[in-house]
Design a protein around this motif. Structure first.
Motif, PDB file in Angstrom:
ATOM      1  N   ALA A 183       0.800  -1.226   0.000  1.00 31.48           N
ATOM      2  CA  ALA A 183       0.000   0.000   0.000  1.00 31.48           C
ATOM      3  C   ALA A 183       0.838   1.285   0.000  1.00 31.48           C
ATOM      4  O   ALA A 183       0.569   2.191  -0.805  1.00 31.48           O
ATOM      5  N   PRO A 184       1.865   1.445   0.860  1.00 30.27           N
ATOM      6  CA  PRO A 184       2.626   2.703   0.824  1.00 30.27           C
ATOM      7  C   PRO A 184       3.255   2.971  -0.538  1.00 30.27           C
ATOM      8  O   PRO A 184       3.220   4.095  -1.040  1.00 30.27           O
ATOM      9  N   GLY A 185       3.823   1.922  -1.143  1.00 31.82           N
ATOM     10  CA  GLY A 185       4.460   2.096  -2.442  1.00 31.82           C
ATOM     11  C   GLY A 185       3.471   2.405  -3.543  1.00 31.82           C
ATOM     12  O   GLY A 185       3.779   3.154  -4.483  1.00 31.82           O
ATOM     13  N   ALA A 186       2.268   1.846  -3.450  1.00 30.56           N
ATOM     14  CA  ALA A 186       1.257   2.101  -4.474  1.00 30.56           C
ATOM     15  C   ALA A 186       0.895   3.583  -4.516  1.00 30.56           C
ATOM     16  O   ALA A 186       0.862   4.207  -5.584  1.00 30.56           O
ATOM     17  N   GLY A 187       0.632   4.162  -3.343  1.00 31.77           N
ATOM     18  CA  GLY A 187       0.341   5.593  -3.310  1.00 31.77           C
ATOM     19  C   GLY A 187       1.546   6.435  -3.685  1.00 31.77           C
ATOM     20  O   GLY A 187       1.423   7.459  -4.367  1.00 31.77           O
ATOM     21  N   TRP A 188       2.728   5.998  -3.272  1.00 29.30           N
ATOM     22  CA  TRP A 188       3.968   6.752  -3.523  1.00 29.30           C
ATOM     23  C   TRP A 188       4.245   6.892  -5.017  1.00 29.30           C
ATOM     24  O   TRP A 188       4.774   7.907  -5.465  1.00 29.30           O
ATOM     25  N   MET A 189       3.896   5.883  -5.802  1.00 35.05           N
ATOM     26  CA  MET A 189       4.125   5.948  -7.242  1.00 35.05           C
ATOM     27  C   MET A 189       3.373   7.122  -7.856  1.00 35.05           C
ATOM     28  O   MET A 189       3.907   7.843  -8.698  1.00 35.05           O
ATOM     29  N   PHE A 190       2.129   7.337  -7.431  1.00 37.58           N
ATOM     30  CA  PHE A 190       1.340   8.432  -7.997  1.00 37.58           C
ATOM     31  C   PHE A 190       1.874   9.785  -7.533  1.00 37.58           C
ATOM     32  O   PHE A 190       1.826  10.774  -8.278  1.00 37.58           O
ATOM     33  N   TYR A 191       2.407   9.839  -6.314  1.00 40.31           N
ATOM     34  CA  TYR A 191       3.022  11.073  -5.812  1.00 40.31           C
ATOM     35  C   TYR A 191       4.272  11.416  -6.626  1.00 40.31           C
ATOM     36  O   TYR A 191       4.430  12.542  -7.116  1.00 40.31           O
ATOM     37  N   THR A 192       5.190  10.447  -6.768  1.00 40.19           N
ATOM     38  CA  THR A 192       6.451  10.717  -7.457  1.00 40.19           C
ATOM     39  C   THR A 192       6.238  10.973  -8.942  1.00 40.19           C
ATOM     40  O   THR A 192       7.014  11.689  -9.568  1.00 40.19           O
ATOM     41  N   PHE A 193       5.185  10.390  -9.507  1.00 40.87           N
ATOM     42  CA  PHE A 193       4.887  10.619 -10.922  1.00 40.87           C
ATOM     43  C   PHE A 193       4.703  12.110 -11.195  1.00 40.87           C
ATOM     44  O   PHE A 193       5.090  12.607 -12.257  1.00 40.87           O
ATOM     45  N   GLN A 218      -4.587  10.127   1.574  1.00 42.36           N
ATOM     46  CA  GLN A 218      -5.762  10.397   0.747  1.00 42.36           C
ATOM     47  C   GLN A 218      -6.229  11.848   0.885  1.00 42.36           C
ATOM     48  O   GLN A 218      -6.610  12.474  -0.111  1.00 42.36           O
ATOM     49  N   VAL A 219      -6.180  12.378   2.101  1.00 42.96           N
ATOM     50  CA  VAL A 219      -6.512  13.797   2.296  1.00 42.96           C
ATOM     51  C   VAL A 219      -5.547  14.675   1.496  1.00 42.96           C
ATOM     52  O   VAL A 219      -5.947  15.644   0.834  1.00 42.96           O
ATOM     53  N   GLY A 220      -4.261  14.332   1.564  1.00 37.38           N
ATOM     54  CA  GLY A 220      -3.255  15.086   0.806  1.00 37.38           C
ATOM     55  C   GLY A 220      -3.529  15.063  -0.687  1.00 37.38           C
ATOM     56  O   GLY A 220      -3.462  16.100  -1.365  1.00 37.38           O
ATOM     57  N   PHE A 221      -3.847  13.873  -1.223  1.00 36.80           N
ATOM     58  CA  PHE A 221      -4.164  13.773  -2.645  1.00 36.80           C
ATOM     59  C   PHE A 221      -5.397  14.619  -2.996  1.00 36.80           C
ATOM     60  O   PHE A 221      -5.441  15.276  -4.042  1.00 36.80           O
ATOM     61  N   ALA A 222      -6.418  14.583  -2.125  1.00 38.09           N
ATOM     62  CA  ALA A 222      -7.627  15.375  -2.375  1.00 38.09           C
ATOM     63  C   ALA A 222      -7.302  16.868  -2.392  1.00 38.09           C
ATOM     64  O   ALA A 222      -7.820  17.621  -3.241  1.00 38.09           O
ATOM     65  N   LEU A 223      -6.450  17.314  -1.485  1.00 37.81           N
ATOM     66  CA  LEU A 223      -6.053  18.721  -1.471  1.00 37.81           C
ATOM     67  C   LEU A 223      -5.196  19.073  -2.685  1.00 37.81           C
ATOM     68  O   LEU A 223      -5.245  20.207  -3.181  1.00 37.81           O
ATOM     69  N   CYS A 224      -4.407  18.105  -3.159  1.00 34.08           N
ATOM     70  CA  CYS A 224      -3.661  18.314  -4.414  1.00 34.08           C
ATOM     71  C   CYS A 224      -4.621  18.581  -5.568  1.00 34.08           C
ATOM     72  O   CYS A 224      -4.405  19.478  -6.391  1.00 34.08           O
ATOM     73  N   ILE A 225      -5.694  17.792  -5.629  1.00 33.41           N
ATOM     74  CA  ILE A 225      -6.689  17.972  -6.688  1.00 33.41           C
ATOM     75  C   ILE A 225      -7.339  19.345  -6.581  1.00 33.41           C
ATOM     76  O   ILE A 225      -7.509  20.057  -7.587  1.00 33.41           O
ATOM     77  N   ALA A 226      -7.689  19.753  -5.350  1.00 29.00           N
ATOM     78  CA  ALA A 226      -8.290  21.075  -5.159  1.00 29.00           C
ATOM     79  C   ALA A 226      -7.330  22.181  -5.600  1.00 29.00           C
ATOM     80  O   ALA A 226      -7.734  23.156  -6.253  1.00 29.00           O
ATOM     81  N   SER A 227      -6.045  22.031  -5.275  1.00 26.67           N
ATOM     82  CA  SER A 227      -5.041  23.036  -5.667  1.00 26.67           C
ATOM     83  C   SER A 227      -4.875  23.085  -7.180  1.00 26.67           C
ATOM     84  O   SER A 227      -4.689  24.162  -7.770  1.00 26.67           O
ATOM     85  N   LEU A 228      -4.914  21.921  -7.826  1.00 24.47           N
ATOM     86  CA  LEU A 228      -4.788  21.892  -9.285  1.00 24.47           C
ATOM     87  C   LEU A 228      -5.999  22.551  -9.960  1.00 24.47           C
ATOM     88  O   LEU A 228      -5.849  23.227 -10.985  1.00 24.47           O
ATOM     89  N   LEU A 229      -7.177  22.356  -9.392  1.00 20.82           N
ATOM     90  CA  LEU A 229      -8.357  23.037  -9.931  1.00 20.82           C
ATOM     91  C   LEU A 229      -8.202  24.549  -9.807  1.00 20.82           C
ATOM     92  O   LEU A 229      -8.613  25.316 -10.694  1.00 20.82           O
ATOM     93  N   TRP A 230      -7.602  24.985  -8.719  1.00 19.85           N
ATOM     94  CA  TRP A 230      -7.310  26.411  -8.519  1.00 19.85           C
ATOM     95  C   TRP A 230      -6.347  26.901  -9.605  1.00 19.85           C
ATOM     96  O   TRP A 230      -6.544  27.971 -10.201  1.00 19.85           O
ATOM     97  N   ALA A 280      -7.791   6.199  -5.081  1.00 19.52           N
ATOM     98  CA  ALA A 280      -8.487   4.943  -5.376  1.00 19.52           C
ATOM     99  C   ALA A 280      -7.634   3.734  -5.003  1.00 19.52           C
ATOM    100  O   ALA A 280      -8.154   2.745  -4.464  1.00 19.52           O
ATOM    101  N   ALA A 281      -6.334   3.810  -5.265  1.00 20.89           N
ATOM    102  CA  ALA A 281      -5.448   2.676  -4.934  1.00 20.89           C
ATOM    103  C   ALA A 281      -5.448   2.420  -3.434  1.00 20.89           C
ATOM    104  O   ALA A 281      -5.528   1.259  -2.984  1.00 20.89           O
ATOM    105  N   HIS A 282      -5.354   3.485  -2.645  1.00 16.41           N
ATOM    106  CA  HIS A 282      -5.375   3.305  -1.189  1.00 16.41           C
ATOM    107  C   HIS A 282      -6.743   2.819  -0.708  1.00 16.41           C
ATOM    108  O   HIS A 282      -6.822   1.997   0.225  1.00 16.41           O
ATOM    109  N   ALA A 283      -7.813   3.316  -1.309  1.00 13.54           N
ATOM    110  CA  ALA A 283      -9.150   2.857  -0.914  1.00 13.54           C
ATOM    111  C   ALA A 283      -9.329   1.373  -1.218  1.00 13.54           C
ATOM    112  O   ALA A 283      -9.894   0.623  -0.412  1.00 13.54           O
ATOM    113  N   TRP A 284      -8.843   0.945  -2.373  1.00 12.35           N
ATOM    114  CA  TRP A 284      -8.943  -0.465  -2.755  1.00 12.35           C
ATOM    115  C   TRP A 284      -8.160  -1.352  -1.777  1.00 12.35           C
ATOM    116  O   TRP A 284      -8.654  -2.379  -1.323  1.00 12.35           O
ATOM    117  N   MET A 285      -6.947  -0.956  -1.449  1.00 12.31           N
ATOM    118  CA  MET A 285      -6.134  -1.763  -0.541  1.00 12.31           C
ATOM    119  C   MET A 285      -6.695  -1.738   0.875  1.00 12.31           C
ATOM    120  O   MET A 285      -6.618  -2.747   1.596  1.00 12.31           O
TER     121      MET A 285
END
Length: 383
Positions: free
Chosen positions: A214-224, A275-287, A373-378
């Motif tokens: 699980a940590p690595g799965a989320g980390w891949m999307f962060y580093t991408f 997941q909260v961090g990713f959601a805030l990333c999405i909000a910032s990108l919309l901004w 989604a990856a973290h929610a699935w795991m």
């Protein structure tokens, strides 16, 4: 599990981690000066940077298996001394084939450190302090790059390119001595075997486990997205703000992870914070989609990324009780992180060339949504 945190050793391991990040950063910060050293290298010059990352993709999980078998202290000290010797060799500015060979060997040293150090930090930290100590560890790349820009480049200007490699070797050697004197061995029964079949089974074990993977799965999307965003965002920021904003973004990420991130880990799980961090990333990108290049929106995005950064490392011991499983998880982090770093920038540059800034924003939003989604699935698999 210890009752008291050995903070001096934790900070010593973090300092050694700065040296591990320096194995990337020392080349990145002087890359524009390398064509003068290797004028006939052409496109091959890029391999001086990428070889370390490529080894992380191929051997990240193997490193977790090897480090667990040869013991964490021994692996850490061996990697530090090897890294110091290689940096001294690079200070001679050898021929390109020899420089590339040294970078490949440096990739092995780097992997051993980034697997052994966080595992040791987790073992040396009381449960109540792990949120802080592993968030501190997660800052090692950003801090190292900042230090090498602030201190390394003036050193090169004053004394030449070899001085940076010598300074890096001295840094690694100092922490090798400190840890050699004060770090005690941690005896952990290894899991897996060092055969080809054992290594393949280890990959299957890691990526089938919703706890280890699980940590690595989320980390891949962060580093991408992280390095790619810092690479492609500057042209969209007003000239008078550009250097300040890009320089501040990694520092904001560090500050948020060490303050708000550590505080929130007292109340919610590390996975939830990712997941909260990713959601805030999405909000910032919309901004940023509405106001491209707006400095405060860029800094908000950096802060949100900081939450993901620290919580991803803190998730490893929360989800995995044994040092062997933690080592496997950090090996997975190394592998998926290098994969994300390698693919992210070229993919987002390609998107930018075809779909412009809106395409870039929506691609990053999709990537961060995949992280949630990856973290929610795991999490669903774990429950």
């Amino acid at each position: 599990m210890v009752d008291r945190t050995s903070f001096p050793l934790v900070f010593a391991l973090w300092g050694a981690g700065l040296g591990a990040a320096g194995q990337y950063a020392k080349i990145s910060v002087i890359f524009d000066q390398l064509p003068a050293v290797y004028p006939d290298a052409g496109a091959a010059l890029g391999f001086i940077v990428s070889l370390v990352g490529f080894l992380g993709i191929v051997f990240g999980v193997v490193a977790g298996l090897v480090v667990a078998r040869i013991r964490y202290r021994r692996a850490m000290l061996g990697a530090l001394w090897a890294g110091a010797a290689l940096s001294l060799f690079q200070a001679t500015l050898p021929s390109l084939p020899l420089m590339l060979a040294s970078r490949a060997l440096e990739g092995v040293s780097h992997l051993a450190m980034v697997v052994a150090a966080p595992t040791l930090i987790a073992q040396l930290s009381a449960e109540r302090h792990r949120g802080f100590t592993l968030t501190l560890w997660s800052t090692f790349f950003s801090v190292a790059f900042t230090l090498l820009v602030a201190l390394g480049l003036p050193l090169v200007d004053a004394l030449g390119l070899p001085s940076l490699f010598v300074a890096h070797a001295v840094w690694l050697a100092v922490f090798a001595v400190i840890l050699g004197l004060f770090l005690r061995p941690i005896e952990v029964p290894p899991e897996g075997t060092l055969s080809l079949s054992g290594i393949l089974r280890d990959h299957v074990t890691i990526y089938r486990s919703p706890r280890i993977a699980a940590p690595g799965a989320g980390w891949m999307f962060y580093t991408f997205c992280f390095l790619a965003i810092l690479t492609v965002l500057p042209p969209y920021i007003a000239q008078e703000w550009r250097a300040w904003v890009i320089g501040a973004m990694p520092l904001v990420a560090i500050a948020v992870s060490l303050t708000f991130g550590v505080y929130l880990l007292r109340f919610i799980s590390a996975v939830m914070l990712v997941q909260v961090g990713f959601a805030l990333c999405i909000a910032s990108l919309l901004w940023l989609w509405v106001a491209p290049g707006l400095p405060v929106a860029c800094l908000a995005l950096a802060g949100a990324l900081g939450l993901v950064q620290g919580a991803s490392f803190a998730a490893v011991p929360q989800l995995n009780d044994t040092a062997a499983h933690q080592s496997q998880a950090y090996g997975g982090l190394a592998q998926t992180g290098n994969l994300g770093n390698t693919l992210g920038t070229p993919v987002l540059l390609a998107v930018l060339s075809v779909a412009g800034f809106p395409g870039l924003v929506w691609t990053c939003i999709a990537v961060f949504a995949c992280g949630i989604a990856a973290h929610a699935w795991m999490a669903a698999r774990r429950s």
